[in-house]
Design a protein around this motif. Structure first.
Motif, PDB file in Angstrom:
ATOM      1  N   GLY A   1      11.067 -14.721  -4.404  1.00 44.55           N
ATOM      2  CA  GLY A   1      10.276 -15.955  -4.598  1.00 44.55           C
ATOM      3  C   GLY A   1       9.001 -15.781  -4.399  1.00 44.55           C
ATOM      4  N   TRP A   2       8.615 -14.507  -4.139  1.00 47.12           N
ATOM      5  CA  TRP A   2       7.173 -14.188  -3.717  1.00 47.12           C
ATOM      6  C   TRP A   2       6.548 -13.515  -4.984  1.00 47.12           C
ATOM      7  CZ3 TRP A   2       9.204 -11.342   1.169  1.00 47.12           C
ATOM      8  CH2 TRP A   2       9.623 -12.259   2.098  1.00 47.12           C
ATOM      9  N   CYS A   3       5.255 -13.309  -5.042  1.00 46.61           N
ATOM     10  CA  CYS A   3       4.545 -12.433  -6.044  1.00 46.61           C
ATOM     11  C   CYS A   3       4.185 -10.961  -5.289  1.00 46.61           C
ATOM     12  CB  CYS A   3       3.208 -13.017  -6.478  1.00 46.61           C
ATOM     13  SG  CYS A   3       2.414 -12.431  -7.662  1.00 46.61           S
ATOM     14  N   GLY A   4       4.458 -10.283  -5.788  1.00 43.02           N
ATOM     15  CA  GLY A   4       4.354  -8.646  -5.331  1.00 43.02           C
ATOM     16  C   GLY A   4       3.265  -8.148  -6.128  1.00 43.02           C
ATOM     17  N   VAL A   5       2.412  -7.386  -5.325  1.00 42.63           N
ATOM     18  CA  VAL A   5       1.429  -6.641  -5.795  1.00 42.63           C
ATOM     19  C   VAL A   5       0.994  -5.018  -5.169  1.00 42.63           C
ATOM     20  CG1 VAL A   5      -0.282  -7.827  -4.769  1.00 42.63           C
ATOM     21  CG2 VAL A   5      -1.036  -6.521  -6.890  1.00 42.63           C
ATOM     22  N   VAL A   6       1.119  -3.897  -5.978  1.00 42.56           N
ATOM     23  CA  VAL A   6       0.526  -2.927  -5.537  1.00 42.56           C
ATOM     24  C   VAL A   6      -0.771  -2.677  -5.502  1.00 42.56           C
ATOM     25  CG1 VAL A   6       0.627  -0.405  -5.745  1.00 42.56           C
ATOM     26  CG2 VAL A   6       2.791  -1.634  -5.915  1.00 42.56           C
ATOM     27  N   MET A   7      -1.616  -2.422  -4.580  1.00 39.60           N
ATOM     28  CA  MET A   7      -3.226  -2.110  -4.603  1.00 39.60           C
ATOM     29  C   MET A   7      -3.253  -0.411  -4.559  1.00 39.60           C
ATOM     30  SD  MET A   7      -6.441  -2.355  -2.215  1.00 39.60           S
ATOM     31  CE  MET A   7      -6.371  -0.704  -1.798  1.00 39.60           C
ATOM     32  N   HIS A   8      -3.504   0.226  -5.501  1.00 41.56           N
ATOM     33  CA  HIS A   8      -3.478   1.437  -5.666  1.00 41.56           C
ATOM     34  C   HIS A   8      -4.922   1.824  -4.839  1.00 41.56           C
ATOM     35  CE1 HIS A   8      -0.591   0.971  -8.964  1.00 41.56           C
ATOM     36  NE2 HIS A   8      -0.407   2.105  -8.844  1.00 41.56           N
ATOM     37  N   PHE A   9      -4.647   2.996  -4.267  1.00 40.36           N
ATOM     38  CA  PHE A   9      -5.813   3.575  -3.561  1.00 40.36           C
ATOM     39  C   PHE A   9      -6.593   4.331  -4.813  1.00 40.36           C
ATOM     40  CE2 PHE A   9      -2.943   3.936   0.167  1.00 40.36           C
ATOM     41  CZ  PHE A   9      -3.480   2.784   0.848  1.00 40.36           C
ATOM     42  N   ARG A  10      -7.746   4.437  -4.543  1.00 42.01           N
ATOM     43  CA  ARG A  10      -8.561   5.016  -5.510  1.00 42.01           C
ATOM     44  C   ARG A  10      -8.333   6.234  -6.198  1.00 42.01           C
ATOM     45  NH1 ARG A  10     -14.881   3.783  -3.952  1.00 42.01           N
ATOM     46  NH2 ARG A  10     -14.609   2.034  -2.211  1.00 42.01           N
ATOM     47  N   SER A  11      -8.019   6.385  -7.491  1.00 43.14           N
ATOM     48  CA  SER A  11      -7.407   7.445  -8.472  1.00 43.14           C
ATOM     49  C   SER A  11      -6.117   7.643  -8.269  1.00 43.14           C
ATOM     50  CB  SER A  11      -8.118   8.711  -7.938  1.00 43.14           C
ATOM     51  OG  SER A  11      -9.533   8.639  -8.245  1.00 43.14           O
ATOM     52  N   CYS A  12      -5.274   6.747  -7.648  1.00 40.86           N
ATOM     53  CA  CYS A  12      -3.787   6.961  -7.699  1.00 40.86           C
ATOM     54  C   CYS A  12      -3.122   6.154  -8.929  1.00 40.86           C
ATOM     55  CB  CYS A  12      -3.327   6.443  -6.337  1.00 40.86           C
ATOM     56  SG  CYS A  12      -3.804   7.486  -5.070  1.00 40.86           S
TER      57      CYS A  12
ATOM     58  N   PHE B   1       0.799  -1.222   0.087  1.00 36.12           N
ATOM     59  CA  PHE B   1      -0.204  -0.099  -0.050  1.00 36.12           C
ATOM     60  C   PHE B   1       0.972   1.289  -0.085  1.00 36.12           C
ATOM     61  CE2 PHE B   1      -2.350  -3.409   2.080  1.00 36.12           C
ATOM     62  CZ  PHE B   1      -3.388  -3.446   1.647  1.00 36.12           C
ATOM     63  N   HIS B   2       0.719   2.056  -0.960  1.00 32.69           N
ATOM     64  CA  HIS B   2       1.745   3.038  -0.977  1.00 32.69           C
ATOM     65  C   HIS B   2       1.264   4.327  -0.283  1.00 32.69           C
ATOM     66  CE1 HIS B   2      -1.589   5.242  -3.348  1.00 32.69           C
ATOM     67  NE2 HIS B   2      -1.720   4.055  -4.088  1.00 32.69           N
ATOM     68  N   GLY B   3       2.021   5.425  -0.475  1.00 29.66           N
ATOM     69  CA  GLY B   3       1.807   6.411   0.354  1.00 29.66           C
ATOM     70  C   GLY B   3       0.872   7.533  -0.392  1.00 29.66           C
ATOM     71  N   LEU B   4       0.738   8.723   0.263  1.00 23.80           N
ATOM     72  CA  LEU B   4      -0.056   9.917  -0.186  1.00 23.80           C
ATOM     73  C   LEU B   4       0.296  10.129  -1.594  1.00 23.80           C
ATOM     74  CD1 LEU B   4      -2.542  11.844   0.463  1.00 23.80           C
ATOM     75  CD2 LEU B   4      -0.869  13.236   1.299  1.00 23.80           C
TER      76      LEU B   4
ATOM     77  N   ILE C   1      -0.154 -14.688   2.767  1.00 24.93           N
ATOM     78  CA  ILE C   1      -0.234 -13.395   2.270  1.00 24.93           C
ATOM     79  C   ILE C   1       0.560 -12.480   3.399  1.00 24.93           C
ATOM     80  CG2 ILE C   1      -1.685 -11.228   1.749  1.00 24.93           C
ATOM     81  CD1 ILE C   1      -4.014 -13.350   0.937  1.00 24.93           C
ATOM     82  N   GLY C   2       1.305 -11.476   2.700  1.00 20.72           N
ATOM     83  CA  GLY C   2       1.895 -10.439   3.623  1.00 20.72           C
ATOM     84  C   GLY C   2       1.389  -9.247   3.407  1.00 20.72           C
ATOM     85  N   ALA C   3       1.855  -8.229   3.925  1.00 23.97           N
ATOM     86  CA  ALA C   3       1.364  -6.826   3.483  1.00 23.97           C
ATOM     87  C   ALA C   3       2.529  -5.782   4.071  1.00 23.97           C
ATOM     88  CB  ALA C   3      -0.005  -6.433   4.310  1.00 23.97           C
ATOM     89  N   VAL C   4       2.749  -4.649   3.401  1.00 32.59           N
ATOM     90  CA  VAL C   4       3.520  -3.610   3.723  1.00 32.59           C
ATOM     91  C   VAL C   4       2.720  -2.294   3.171  1.00 32.59           C
ATOM     92  CG1 VAL C   4       5.880  -2.646   3.230  1.00 32.59           C
ATOM     93  CG2 VAL C   4       5.721  -5.050   3.102  1.00 32.59           C
ATOM     94  N   GLY C   5       2.980  -1.410   4.153  1.00 30.21           N
ATOM     95  CA  GLY C   5       2.447  -0.078   3.876  1.00 30.21           C
ATOM     96  C   GLY C   5       3.530   0.947   4.181  1.00 30.21           C
ATOM     97  N   VAL C   6       3.468   1.923   3.304  1.00 24.31           N
ATOM     98  CA  VAL C   6       4.427   2.925   3.299  1.00 24.31           C
ATOM     99  C   VAL C   6       3.706   4.325   3.427  1.00 24.31           C
ATOM    100  CG1 VAL C   6       6.205   3.939   1.957  1.00 24.31           C
ATOM    101  CG2 VAL C   6       5.969   1.477   1.763  1.00 24.31           C
TER     102      VAL C   6
END
Length: 329
Positions: free
Chosen positions: A86-97, A63-66, A132-137
Protein backbone atom coordinates in the motif's frame (compact mmCIF):
# COMPACT_ATOMS: atom_id res chain seq x y z
CA UNK A 1 11.50 -9.03 13.85
CA UNK A 2 12.20 -10.57 10.47
CA UNK A 3 11.37 -14.16 9.64
CA UNK A 4 14.66 -16.09 9.62
CA UNK A 5 16.12 -16.65 6.19
CA UNK A 6 16.23 -20.28 5.04
CA UNK A 7 17.83 -20.80 1.62
CA UNK A 8 16.68 -23.36 -0.89
CA UNK A 9 18.21 -26.50 0.69
CA UNK A 10 20.37 -27.35 -2.33
CA UNK A 11 21.21 -23.70 -3.06
CA UNK A 12 23.12 -22.61 0.01
CA UNK A 13 26.28 -21.82 -1.96
CA UNK A 14 27.12 -18.10 -1.69
CA UNK A 15 27.75 -17.61 -5.40
CA UNK A 16 24.60 -19.49 -6.35
CA UNK A 17 22.59 -17.31 -3.99
CA UNK A 18 24.21 -14.18 -5.43
CA UNK A 19 23.54 -15.14 -9.06
CA UNK A 20 20.14 -16.84 -8.79
CA UNK A 21 18.03 -13.64 -8.84
CA UNK A 22 19.47 -12.75 -12.25
CA UNK A 23 18.34 -16.09 -13.67
CA UNK A 24 14.99 -16.23 -11.90
CA UNK A 25 13.94 -12.68 -12.83
CA UNK A 26 15.17 -11.80 -16.30
CA UNK A 27 12.77 -8.87 -16.83
CA UNK A 28 11.35 -6.20 -14.48
CA UNK A 29 8.03 -7.00 -12.84
CA UNK A 30 6.37 -3.81 -14.07
CA UNK A 31 6.90 -0.70 -16.14
CA UNK A 32 7.74 2.25 -13.88
CA UNK A 33 6.68 5.86 -14.11
CA UNK A 34 9.83 7.82 -15.00
CA UNK A 35 10.66 11.33 -13.83
CA UNK A 36 13.73 13.54 -14.09
CA UNK A 37 14.72 15.21 -10.83
CA UNK A 38 16.89 18.30 -11.20
CA UNK A 39 19.60 18.74 -8.59
CA UNK A 40 20.74 22.01 -6.97
CA UNK A 41 24.07 21.98 -8.87
CA UNK A 42 22.36 21.90 -12.28
CA UNK A 43 22.72 18.17 -12.82
CA UNK A 44 19.93 15.59 -12.62
CA UNK A 45 19.03 12.07 -11.56
CA UNK A 46 16.24 9.87 -12.88
CA UNK A 47 13.45 8.48 -10.72
CA UNK A 48 11.52 5.27 -11.36
CA UNK A 49 8.17 5.32 -9.51
CA UNK A 50 5.65 2.56 -8.96
CA UNK A 51 2.91 5.17 -9.44
CA UNK A 52 2.01 8.76 -8.63
CA UNK A 53 1.94 9.13 -4.82
CA UNK A 54 -1.46 9.77 -3.33
CA UNK A 55 -1.96 12.38 -0.57
CA UNK A 56 -0.72 10.97 2.71
CA UNK A 57 0.52 7.71 1.19
CA UNK A 58 3.87 6.50 2.57
CA UNK A 59 6.78 6.71 0.13
CA UNK A 60 9.73 4.32 0.24
CA UNK A 61 12.89 5.43 -1.58
CA UNK A 62 15.28 2.74 -2.80
CA UNK A 63 18.98 3.37 -3.46
CA UNK A 64 20.55 0.73 -5.69
CA UNK A 65 24.02 -0.76 -5.66
CA UNK A 66 27.13 -0.07 -7.72
CA UNK A 67 26.19 0.13 -11.42
CA UNK A 68 22.65 -0.96 -10.52
CA UNK A 69 19.29 0.43 -11.63
CA UNK A 70 15.55 -0.20 -11.63
CA UNK A 71 16.27 -3.19 -13.88
CA UNK A 72 18.24 -4.91 -11.11
CA UNK A 73 16.06 -7.83 -9.87
CA UNK A 74 16.14 -6.67 -6.24
CA UNK A 75 15.16 -3.11 -7.19
CA UNK A 76 11.96 -3.68 -9.15
CA UNK A 77 11.12 -6.63 -6.89
CA UNK A 78 11.29 -4.54 -3.74
CA UNK A 79 9.32 -1.71 -5.36
CA UNK A 80 6.57 -4.17 -6.33
CA UNK A 81 6.57 -5.44 -2.73
CA UNK A 82 6.23 -1.89 -1.41
CA UNK A 83 3.28 -1.33 -3.71
CA UNK A 84 1.57 -4.49 -2.45
CA UNK A 85 1.99 -3.06 1.04
CA UNK A 86 0.00 0.00 0.00
CA UNK A 87 3.03 2.27 -0.29
CA UNK A 88 4.48 4.21 -3.19
CA UNK A 89 7.98 3.08 -4.14
CA UNK A 90 10.65 4.95 -6.07
CA UNK A 91 14.21 4.22 -7.14
CA UNK A 92 16.42 7.29 -7.04
CA UNK A 93 19.06 6.38 -9.58
CA UNK A 94 22.53 7.64 -8.85
CA UNK A 95 24.01 9.89 -11.52
CA UNK A 96 24.38 8.14 -14.90
CA UNK A 97 22.87 4.87 -13.65
CA UNK A 98 19.47 5.16 -15.34
CA UNK A 99 20.82 4.76 -18.87
CA UNK A 100 21.22 8.51 -19.35
CA UNK A 101 24.59 10.17 -18.85
CA UNK A 102 24.52 12.96 -16.29
CA UNK A 103 25.67 16.45 -17.25
CA UNK A 104 28.56 16.93 -14.83
CA UNK A 105 31.88 15.11 -14.70
CA UNK A 106 31.13 14.03 -11.13
CA UNK A 107 29.26 10.82 -10.48
CA UNK A 108 28.37 9.05 -7.20
CA UNK A 109 30.05 7.08 -4.44
CA UNK A 110 29.41 5.24 -1.17
CA UNK A 111 29.44 8.38 0.95
CA UNK A 112 27.83 10.91 -1.39
CA UNK A 113 24.68 11.93 0.51
CA UNK A 114 23.88 15.36 -0.94
CA UNK A 115 21.79 14.06 -3.86
CA UNK A 116 19.75 11.91 -1.49
CA UNK A 117 19.28 14.91 0.79
CA UNK A 118 18.02 17.03 -2.10
CA UNK A 119 15.48 14.36 -3.05
CA UNK A 120 14.28 13.75 0.50
CA UNK A 121 13.86 17.50 0.99
CA UNK A 122 11.83 17.64 -2.23
CA UNK A 123 9.61 14.80 -1.02
CA UNK A 124 8.99 16.50 2.32
CA UNK A 125 7.99 19.72 0.58
CA UNK A 126 5.89 18.07 -2.15
CA UNK A 127 4.18 15.39 -0.03
CA UNK A 128 4.12 16.90 3.49
CA UNK A 129 1.56 14.39 4.80
CA UNK A 130 3.46 11.31 3.63
CA UNK A 131 5.84 9.41 5.86
CA UNK A 132 9.07 8.45 4.11
CA UNK A 133 11.09 5.26 4.40
CA UNK A 134 14.39 4.40 2.75
CA UNK A 135 16.11 1.21 1.63
CA UNK A 136 19.70 1.04 0.44
CA UNK A 137 21.20 -2.01 -1.25
CA UNK A 138 24.95 -2.75 -1.34
CA UNK A 139 26.69 0.58 -2.12
CA UNK A 140 23.31 2.27 -1.66
CA UNK A 141 23.11 0.66 1.78
CA UNK A 142 26.40 2.16 2.90
CA UNK A 143 25.32 5.50 1.45
CA UNK A 144 22.07 5.31 3.42
CA UNK A 145 24.01 4.59 6.63
CA UNK A 146 26.21 7.62 5.98
CA UNK A 147 23.14 9.74 5.17
CA UNK A 148 21.38 8.81 8.41
CA UNK A 149 24.58 9.66 10.30
CA UNK A 150 25.20 12.93 8.44
CA UNK A 151 21.63 14.14 9.03
CA UNK A 152 20.91 12.37 12.31
CA UNK A 153 19.11 15.38 13.81
CA UNK A 154 16.79 15.83 10.81
CA UNK A 155 16.87 12.69 8.63
CA UNK A 156 13.42 13.31 7.09
CA UNK A 157 12.98 9.54 6.80
CA UNK A 158 11.03 7.66 9.47
CA UNK A 159 12.88 4.37 9.08
CA UNK A 160 15.46 2.66 6.92
CA UNK A 161 16.91 -0.68 5.89
CA UNK A 162 20.41 -1.41 4.53
CA UNK A 163 20.86 -4.68 2.64
CA UNK A 164 24.37 -6.12 2.18
CA UNK A 165 26.07 -2.75 2.83
CA UNK A 166 29.89 -2.68 2.43
CA UNK A 167 30.42 -0.97 5.77
CA UNK A 168 34.21 -1.35 5.51
CA UNK A 169 35.01 -0.17 1.99
CA UNK A 170 38.72 -0.99 2.09
CA UNK A 171 38.11 -4.58 3.14
CA UNK A 172 35.44 -5.03 0.48
CA UNK A 173 37.68 -3.55 -2.20
CA UNK A 174 40.31 -6.17 -1.38
CA UNK A 175 37.81 -9.04 -1.09
CA UNK A 176 36.35 -8.58 -4.56
CA UNK A 177 39.81 -9.08 -6.05
CA UNK A 178 40.01 -12.62 -4.70
CA UNK A 179 38.87 -15.95 -6.14
CA UNK A 180 35.55 -16.19 -7.97
CA UNK A 181 34.61 -12.71 -6.73
CA UNK A 182 36.82 -11.33 -9.48
CA UNK A 183 34.02 -12.34 -11.87
CA UNK A 184 31.71 -9.86 -10.14
CA UNK A 185 34.42 -7.21 -10.28
CA UNK A 186 34.87 -7.71 -14.03
CA UNK A 187 31.11 -7.48 -14.56
CA UNK A 188 30.82 -4.22 -12.63
CA UNK A 189 33.87 -2.69 -14.28
CA UNK A 190 32.54 -3.26 -17.80
CA UNK A 191 29.64 -0.92 -17.11
CA UNK A 192 31.75 1.57 -15.14
CA UNK A 193 34.46 1.81 -17.82
CA UNK A 194 31.80 2.36 -20.48
CA UNK A 195 30.26 5.23 -18.52
CA UNK A 196 33.72 6.72 -17.95
CA UNK A 197 34.53 6.49 -21.67
CA UNK A 198 31.27 8.26 -22.52
CA UNK A 199 32.02 11.00 -20.01
CA UNK A 200 35.43 11.55 -21.58
CA UNK A 201 33.69 12.44 -24.85
CA UNK A 202 31.94 15.31 -23.03
CA UNK A 203 34.56 16.47 -20.54
CA UNK A 204 38.25 17.27 -20.91
CA UNK A 205 39.04 15.45 -17.68
CA UNK A 206 37.27 12.96 -15.42
CA UNK A 207 39.30 12.14 -12.33
CA UNK A 208 42.83 11.43 -13.55
CA UNK A 209 41.69 10.50 -17.03
CA UNK A 210 41.75 12.92 -19.96
CA UNK A 211 39.70 13.18 -23.14
CA UNK A 212 41.11 10.93 -25.84
CA UNK A 213 42.50 8.38 -23.39
CA UNK A 214 41.13 4.85 -23.27
CA UNK A 215 40.55 3.80 -19.65
CA UNK A 216 42.35 0.55 -18.84
CA UNK A 217 41.06 -0.01 -15.33
CA UNK A 218 41.26 -3.60 -14.08
CA UNK A 219 40.14 -3.40 -10.44
CA UNK A 220 37.58 -1.47 -8.41
CA UNK A 221 40.43 -0.15 -6.29
CA UNK A 222 42.06 1.29 -9.42
CA UNK A 223 38.74 2.88 -10.41
CA UNK A 224 38.42 4.47 -6.98
CA UNK A 225 42.07 5.56 -7.08
CA UNK A 226 41.88 7.20 -10.52
CA UNK A 227 38.22 8.27 -10.75
CA UNK A 228 36.18 8.26 -7.53
CA UNK A 229 38.76 9.80 -5.20
CA UNK A 230 40.14 12.65 -7.37
CA UNK A 231 36.71 13.42 -8.83
CA UNK A 232 35.14 13.94 -5.42
CA UNK A 233 37.91 15.63 -3.44
CA UNK A 234 39.63 12.69 -1.72
CA UNK A 235 43.42 12.35 -1.62
CA UNK A 236 43.32 8.77 -2.85
CA UNK A 237 41.25 5.58 -2.62
CA UNK A 238 42.42 4.90 0.93
CA UNK A 239 41.23 8.35 2.03
CA UNK A 240 37.89 7.76 0.30
CA UNK A 241 37.42 4.37 1.98
CA UNK A 242 38.30 5.70 5.42
CA UNK A 243 36.10 8.79 5.09
CA UNK A 244 33.01 7.05 3.70
CA UNK A 245 32.77 3.62 5.34
CA UNK A 246 29.61 3.33 7.40
CA UNK A 247 30.80 1.08 10.20
CA UNK A 248 32.30 3.85 12.33
CA UNK A 249 29.17 6.05 12.33
CA UNK A 250 26.47 3.52 13.26
CA UNK A 251 26.31 4.78 16.85
CA UNK A 252 25.41 8.29 15.70
CA UNK A 253 22.25 7.16 13.89
CA UNK A 254 18.96 7.90 15.66
CA UNK A 255 16.53 6.62 13.01
CA UNK A 256 15.13 3.07 13.28
CA UNK A 257 17.38 1.07 10.95
CA UNK A 258 17.63 -2.59 9.97
CA UNK A 259 20.91 -3.91 8.58
CA UNK A 260 20.99 -7.27 6.78
CA UNK A 261 24.25 -9.11 6.15
CA UNK A 262 25.04 -12.68 5.10
CA UNK A 263 28.13 -14.30 6.58
CA UNK A 264 28.97 -15.84 3.21
CA UNK A 265 28.65 -12.62 1.17
CA UNK A 266 31.35 -12.94 -1.56
CA UNK A 267 31.70 -9.15 -1.72
CA UNK A 268 32.46 -8.81 1.99
CA UNK A 269 34.67 -9.96 4.85
CA UNK A 270 34.02 -10.14 8.59
CA UNK A 271 35.31 -6.56 8.73
CA UNK A 272 31.82 -5.30 7.81
CA UNK A 273 30.22 -6.98 10.84
CA UNK A 274 29.81 -4.63 13.82
CA UNK A 275 31.70 -5.80 16.90
CA UNK A 276 30.70 -3.01 19.30
CA UNK A 277 27.24 -2.79 20.90
CA UNK A 278 24.75 -1.00 18.63
CA UNK A 279 22.09 1.49 19.75
CA UNK A 280 18.61 0.11 20.37
CA UNK A 281 17.26 1.72 17.19
CA UNK A 282 19.47 -0.49 14.97
CA UNK A 283 18.24 -4.02 14.29
CA UNK A 284 21.21 -6.03 13.00
CA UNK A 285 20.40 -9.24 11.12
CA UNK A 286 23.27 -11.60 10.27
CA UNK A 287 22.34 -14.74 8.33
CA UNK A 288 24.50 -17.80 7.71
CA UNK A 289 23.69 -17.87 3.98
CA UNK A 290 22.32 -15.49 1.37
CA UNK A 291 25.31 -14.36 -0.67
CA UNK A 292 25.35 -10.77 -1.87
CA UNK A 293 21.78 -9.40 -2.15
CA UNK A 294 20.63 -12.94 -2.96
CA UNK A 295 18.53 -14.43 -0.15
CA UNK A 296 16.58 -16.86 -2.33
CA UNK A 297 14.33 -19.10 -0.20
CA UNK A 298 11.53 -21.57 -0.88
CA UNK A 299 12.16 -24.39 -3.34
CA UNK A 300 13.35 -24.81 -6.92
CA UNK A 301 9.72 -25.15 -8.03
CA UNK A 302 8.59 -22.15 -6.00
CA UNK A 303 11.57 -19.88 -5.28
CA UNK A 304 10.91 -16.94 -3.01
CA UNK A 305 12.75 -13.64 -2.78
CA UNK A 306 13.06 -13.39 0.99
CA UNK A 307 14.02 -9.71 0.93
CA UNK A 308 10.68 -8.85 -0.64
CA UNK A 309 8.95 -10.21 2.45
CA UNK A 310 11.44 -9.33 5.16
CA UNK A 311 12.18 -5.70 4.24
CA UNK A 312 8.59 -4.38 3.89
CA UNK A 313 7.61 -6.53 6.87
CA UNK A 314 10.18 -4.75 9.02
CA UNK A 315 9.36 -1.27 7.67
CA UNK A 316 5.65 -1.83 8.33
CA UNK A 317 6.24 -1.32 12.04
CA UNK A 318 7.08 2.31 11.30
CA UNK A 319 5.02 3.14 8.21
CA UNK A 320 1.21 3.05 7.80
CA UNK A 321 0.30 0.24 5.46
CA UNK A 322 -2.80 -0.98 3.63
CA UNK A 323 -2.38 -4.09 1.52
CA UNK A 324 -3.15 -3.36 -2.12
CA UNK A 325 -4.60 0.10 -1.51
CA UNK A 326 -6.69 1.55 -4.32
CA UNK A 327 -3.89 3.91 -5.30
CA UNK A 328 -1.47 1.02 -5.72
CA UNK A 329 -3.61 -1.11 -7.98
Amino acid sequence: MMTPFKPIPSARNAHLQTLLPRFLRRAPLFTPRWQQFDLPDGDFVDLAWTHQPQPGQPIVVLFHGLAGSFDSPYANGLLAAFQRQGWCGVVMHFRSCSGRLNRAARTYHSGETQDARAFFTHLRQTYPKSQIGAVGVSLGGNMLVRYLADYHDDPIVACGCAVSPPLDLAACSMRIQQGFSRVYQAYLLRSMRQTLAEKLTRHQQVGRWHAGERPTIKTLFEFDQTVTAPLHGFDDAHHYYHACSGLSVLNTIKTPLAIIHAKDDPFMTDAVIPTSPLPANIDYQLTEHGGHVGFVAGSWRQPQFWLEQAVPGWLAAYLPHESLSKSAR
